[in-house]
Scaffold this motif. Structure first.
Motif, PDB file in Angstrom:
ATOM      1  N   SER A 182     -36.068  -0.270  -9.976  1.00  0.00           N
ATOM      2  CA  SER A 182     -35.828  -1.635  -9.480  1.00  0.00           C
ATOM      3  C   SER A 182     -34.359  -1.849  -9.127  1.00  0.00           C
ATOM      4  O   SER A 182     -34.038  -2.472  -8.113  1.00  0.00           O
ATOM      5  CB  SER A 182     -36.300  -2.672 -10.506  1.00  0.00           C
ATOM      6  N   GLY A 195     -33.748  -0.498  -5.711  1.00  0.00           N
ATOM      7  CA  GLY A 195     -34.551  -1.000  -4.606  1.00  0.00           C
ATOM      8  C   GLY A 195     -35.801  -0.227  -4.262  1.00  0.00           C
ATOM      9  O   GLY A 195     -36.425  -0.468  -3.225  1.00  0.00           O
ATOM     10  N   ILE A 202     -38.581  -0.249  -6.110  1.00  0.00           N
ATOM     11  CA  ILE A 202     -39.614  -1.262  -6.304  1.00  0.00           C
ATOM     12  C   ILE A 202     -38.928  -2.630  -6.289  1.00  0.00           C
ATOM     13  O   ILE A 202     -37.748  -2.748  -6.602  1.00  0.00           O
ATOM     14  CB  ILE A 202     -40.408  -1.069  -7.621  1.00  0.00           C
ATOM     15  N   THR A 203     -39.691  -3.649  -5.904  1.00  0.00           N
ATOM     16  CA  THR A 203     -39.089  -4.952  -5.634  1.00  0.00           C
ATOM     17  C   THR A 203     -38.793  -5.761  -6.889  1.00  0.00           C
ATOM     18  O   THR A 203     -38.047  -6.743  -6.830  1.00  0.00           O
ATOM     19  CB  THR A 203     -40.009  -5.777  -4.717  1.00  0.00           C
ATOM     20  N   ARG A 204     -39.383  -5.392  -8.027  1.00  0.00           N
ATOM     21  CA  ARG A 204     -39.109  -6.147  -9.243  1.00  0.00           C
ATOM     22  C   ARG A 204     -38.993  -5.206 -10.440  1.00  0.00           C
ATOM     23  O   ARG A 204     -39.523  -4.091 -10.420  1.00  0.00           O
ATOM     24  CB  ARG A 204     -40.195  -7.201  -9.492  1.00  0.00           C
TER      25      ARG A 204
END
Length: 326
Positions: free
Chosen positions: A289, A292, A294-296
């Motif tokens: 995360s 970037g 994965i978005t969360r």
């Protein structure tokens, strides 16, 4: 007459309850031609002893196996330690890690006669990577841990399989390939590659973890007894491979269509171990995360996607001994 009928009825009930005559469970196992995972070719035979019939489904990428497991098209597979985190980041909560696989398998390779002795030397090298792979994850984490800025490195994105890394290395398009076996082994055996002193498997963030064994959550919740038998069989498979590495190498050579000397080199530094280091997996999730991928951030919830229940029963060890706090 009533006595005879009672005896016949009792016999019928006994036969129906007999494990030998009980209908076997049929499941689908995802499989990839990865050296460290090749002992899993033995899982169908071991599971059959416990009344489970396994149909093996081959995949080219961990991502494809992840999609199939999340959707329930397959019930069990081994994939990267980042895959459940990637799935969770995309909203997929249907995958549960039940065991580790071991360490090693991922590797760095340079041209023969060359070396990279420390992380400072990386700054001047052209580096072939495939973003998202566990080998890349180990490398990117190691870069940060050693005070370098990843976005300032001379990164060359390699598209396709591991053989493209070797072509780029031979063609002097890159100086360092961040790859995995059997491709490093092929470079070594063919005489044009060498392992650098540098080793990204020592990353403090990621560690050397290769893979995790995972099951489909709805299947697990409906069939916990079957999952327990599968994990029991899996532990047996790891033990077979550890005790007979020649057999392990031969299995991989046959399935991957490789010479046995390449297969033997591919597994030489791999250590099979069912331990699942949860803290390392949390750090992997946070790293994904933060960078970037994965978005969360799912590091705070990832523990819900792993269970030590089956592994503890299969090994007789506690969750703490099996990686709960590692």
């Amino acid at each position: 007459m009533n006595t005879i009928r009672c005896l016949l009825l009792a016999a019928a009930v006994a036969l129906a309850a007999s494990p030998a005559l009980a209908q076997s469970v049929k499941i689908k196992q995802g499989m990839l031609n990865v050296p460290a995972l090749s002992p899993l070719y033995l899982l169908p035979d071991e599971a059959k002893k416990q009344g489970i019939e396994i149909e093996m489904v081959m995949f080219q990428r961990f991502a494809d196996a992840r999609t199939a497991l999340a959707s329930g098209d397959i019930q069990i597979t081994a994939f990267g330690p980042q895959d459940i985190s990637l799935g969770l980041g995309a909203g997929a909560k249907s995958m549960v890690g039940v065991a580790g696989v071991g360490s090693g398998n991922d590797c760095l390779i340079v041209r023969k006669g060359e070396d990279i002795k420390n992380w400072k030397e990386v700054a001047d090298k052209r580096i072939g990577i495939g973003a998202g792979s566990i080998s890349w994850l180990k490398f990117a984490a190691s870069v940060q841990e050693n005070g370098l800025q990843y976005n300032k490195l001379k990164i060359v994105n390699i598209v396709g399989g591991g053989s493209n890394y070797l072509k780029a290395l031979q063609g002097k398009e890159i100086d360092l390939a961040v790859v995995w076996h059997p491709f490093c082994a092929q470079a070594i055996v063919d005489g044009f590659g060498a392992y650098p002193t540098l080793d990204h498997n020592r990353s403090k963030t990621v560690g050397g973890l290769i893979s995790v064994l995972a099951v489909n959550r709805p299947f697990m919740e409906k069939n916990p007894d079957v999952v327990q038998k599968l994990v029991n069989a899996y532990i047996g498979v790891l033990e077979i491979a550890r005790k007979d590495t020649a057999r392990w190498a031969k299995i991989y050579a046959e399935k991957a269509g490789l010479p046995e000397n390449v297969a033997a080199e591919s597994i030489r530094t791999t250590r099979l171990d069912p331990v699942m280091p949860l803290e390392s997996i949390k750090r992997i999730s946070k790293f994904l995360s933060d960078n970037g991928v994965i978005t969360r951030d799912v590091s705070g919830e990832i523990a819900q996607s792993y269970t030590y229940d089956f592994l503890a029963k299969a090994t007789g060890k506690s969750p703490e001994q099996l990686g709960l706090k590692q």
